[in-house]
Design an enzyme around this catalytic site. Sequence first.
Site, mmCIF file in Angstrom:
data_model
loop_
_atom_site.group_PDB
_atom_site.id
_atom_site.type_symbol
_atom_site.label_atom_id
_atom_site.label_comp_id
_atom_site.label_asym_id
_atom_site.label_seq_id
_atom_site.Cartn_x
_atom_site.Cartn_y
_atom_site.Cartn_z
ATOM 1 N N GLU A 108 1.226 -1.209 -0.127
ATOM 2 C CA GLU A 108 0.138 0.014 -0.122
ATOM 3 C C GLU A 108 0.589 1.328 -0.248
ATOM 4 O O GLU A 108 0.939 2.263 -1.031
ATOM 5 C CB GLU A 108 -0.577 0.238 1.562
ATOM 6 C CG GLU A 108 -2.132 -0.872 1.278
ATOM 7 C CD GLU A 108 -3.000 -1.044 2.377
ATOM 8 O OE1 GLU A 108 -2.191 -1.475 3.432
ATOM 9 O OE2 GLU A 108 -3.786 -1.033 2.028
ATOM 10 N N GLU B 25 -3.705 -9.926 4.021
ATOM 11 C CA GLU B 25 -4.382 -9.689 5.262
ATOM 12 C C GLU B 25 -5.942 -10.427 4.919
ATOM 13 O O GLU B 25 -5.702 -10.974 6.458
ATOM 14 C CB GLU B 25 -4.862 -8.121 4.841
ATOM 15 C CG GLU B 25 -3.870 -6.447 4.871
ATOM 16 C CD GLU B 25 -3.619 -6.111 3.088
ATOM 17 O OE1 GLU B 25 -3.204 -7.422 2.673
ATOM 18 O OE2 GLU B 25 -2.599 -5.193 3.416
#
Length: 701
Positions: free
Chosen positions: A109, A129
């Site tokens: 990210e 995740e």
Amino acid sequence: MSDLILYSVQGATAVITVNNPPVNALSPGVPEGIGESLAKAVADDAVNAIVLIGGGRTFIAGADIKEFGKITSGQRKGFELLPLMRAMEDSSKPVVVAIHGTAFGGGLEVAMGGHYRVASPSAQVGQPEVKLGIIPGAAGTQRLPRLAGVAKAAEMCAFGEPIKAADALACGIVDRIIEGDLLTCAIAFAQEIVASGITPPKPRERNEKLSEAISFDALRAQARKTKRGLTAPLAAIDAVEASTQLPFDEGCKKEREIFERCLYSDQSKAMIHAFFGEREVAKIPFLAKDTAVAEIRRAAVIGAGTMGGGIAMNYANAGIPVIVKEATQEALDRGMAVIRKNYANSVAKGRFPQSVMDARMALITPQLTYDGFEEADIITEAVFEGMALKKEIFTAIDGIAKPTCILASNTSTLSIDEIAAVTARPHMVIGTHFFSPANVMRLLEIVRGAKTSHEVIATCMALAKKLNKVGVLVGNCRGFVGNRMIHPYIREATFLVEEGASPEQVDKVLYDFGLAMGPLAMGDLAGLDVGWRIRQEYRHLETPGERHPRVNDALCEMGRYGQKTGRGWYAYDENRKSSPDPEVAALIERTSAELGITRRVVSDDEILDRTMYALVNEGAKILEEGFALRSVDIDIIYLTGYGFPAHRGGPMFYAGLVGLKKVYERVCEFHATHGDQWAPATLLKRLAEEGKTFAQWDKER
Ligand code: 3H9
């Protein structure tokens, strides 16, 4: 600025290096430090471009997972990464992110906040995740579709599998693969951009890939099927879908809501427990750091059956030459044929090429004699489960093996001390209990005898890692940890059938709970005769008058051993598809009548509580007796060896989620109704009274 971030200027390029070993996680101070360095570079007139890179072995491997528990327990506020990425994108000077190792989760990210990304050929990027029960929480579900396309982003976020640099280049996550020195080439790339005069593109404004047609419903169906019971994959798909429906900032808000919901879920707590647990079990508190670890260069296995063959494959897969000895040519040929077939299946499925199979087969030497055993560094016995035979074999190999050779038994229940006692080297004897199929299951129970040396334990723990297994050290009690606990679990499943449930009902409750299969179907897969033989071996230890399951023995008496005979608790067709068998239903009814049991309606709740709490109560006894080091060791044994669902965190963690007080009260009810087999463990009682969990007990010791 803290040491977590290093700042330098090379020519006209500012270099920001993340310095938070071992994996450069985004621990407190790291995002702040990157932000400060960025501001410094932007403000410096002598700088015209910025490179962000990771120091050591990797780029940023993600958010600091240890921080999540602090957030959910209220010890700290949640972290906010979005302003950092926005500042990177809004920088007037091009920001190039240089990736090596793994840019995972928050690491990817952050990387997507840069204008450009370059990567080493061996780098990997991913949004894993979901494997922690959460979704990307720093705009990953919004920027990734803009760079990689919606389908690729949805797949990466929903299933969490990383992709290699070449794939990342092909789909647009990465702009260039760097063959030479990463930093030098990243700086050169940044200066190329400056020289070209191009206005650096902001990933959040790159909307051209968002109109790509994709069926989110088809992806949801796939996630429901392959990630049964997990909420995060579906949540990740919702968040990626939002990127196609909402402007960037609104999409980020939506992602945040979903992320928070997942973060506070029991599933996430359980999966984070499993993540750290897998690493915790490798730490043996009583082993000194400098304990000598012997190198295993050559191995030998006795027995080419299902277990022996699978164990030999493990050695070959790790590049260790291995001799496989059998008693008869027929058994040896059969065993080698199975090994060959397993490898050929992998080649057919594209897991590795034929050349890899050939190299592995060449490492396996089948034979009928003990020739070459004198050179082995470890000999693993994997024969039939009978003490007399094991003693005979250990006596023989003790006479042949070199003094430094480890003598390991793959027994699943028998005493390592009794086996070791027939040798002149009990300190070199240990249990290495593989799980079936041994070439697939990740668990390796390492069973420590009373005299096993620390060096042998350390060597076997290291060997587990080399064999790509999760090694868990356990003590030498009957059944060790996994099978000792499975015994009351199967006992209760069978009692429930004798009391009125059908095998299908019992299995469905546990399958729906998330287990790979129910206890009775598992028995059919493993072979009902295995438990039957063990029960016969230990019959003399049974307490007179104590209730014992009858139907499973009755099935074996009928030759119904499970899948291998085509009939067990279920009937199996040629494709191993199971169906209920009226003969079994009749046998169960007959057995209940013989036992004087009036069959009743058994609720699904009772099935779940009796099977799960049987595991938990036995696990608590194992802990108080010291046969497992920590409750997390038991959890990892169940997660990696018994198909226990990761999103429940293992039986001991699950008990904590239910609340030990509630579990204890239910165990007391069962004790009152079903007798002493349900006597509550002292540790369970104590922790229930103190309002604690097993995980807390682990930490306090
Ligand atoms: C996330 O990023 C959410 C975002 O969307 C942001 C939201 C706002 N944190 O595995 P290893 C420790 S979620 C803390 O043995 P390897 C690990 O416990 C995160 N610690 O090495 C171990 O400690 P110890 C997304 C971490 O080379 C040591 O580092 N990212 C973290 O076999 C070495 O680890 C992930 O899920 C972490 N993020 O494998 C990546 N990562 O030595 C998770 C590792 O005390 N990590 N540690 O036992 C991995 O997949 C592997 O660790 C990795 C290295 C492939 C990176």
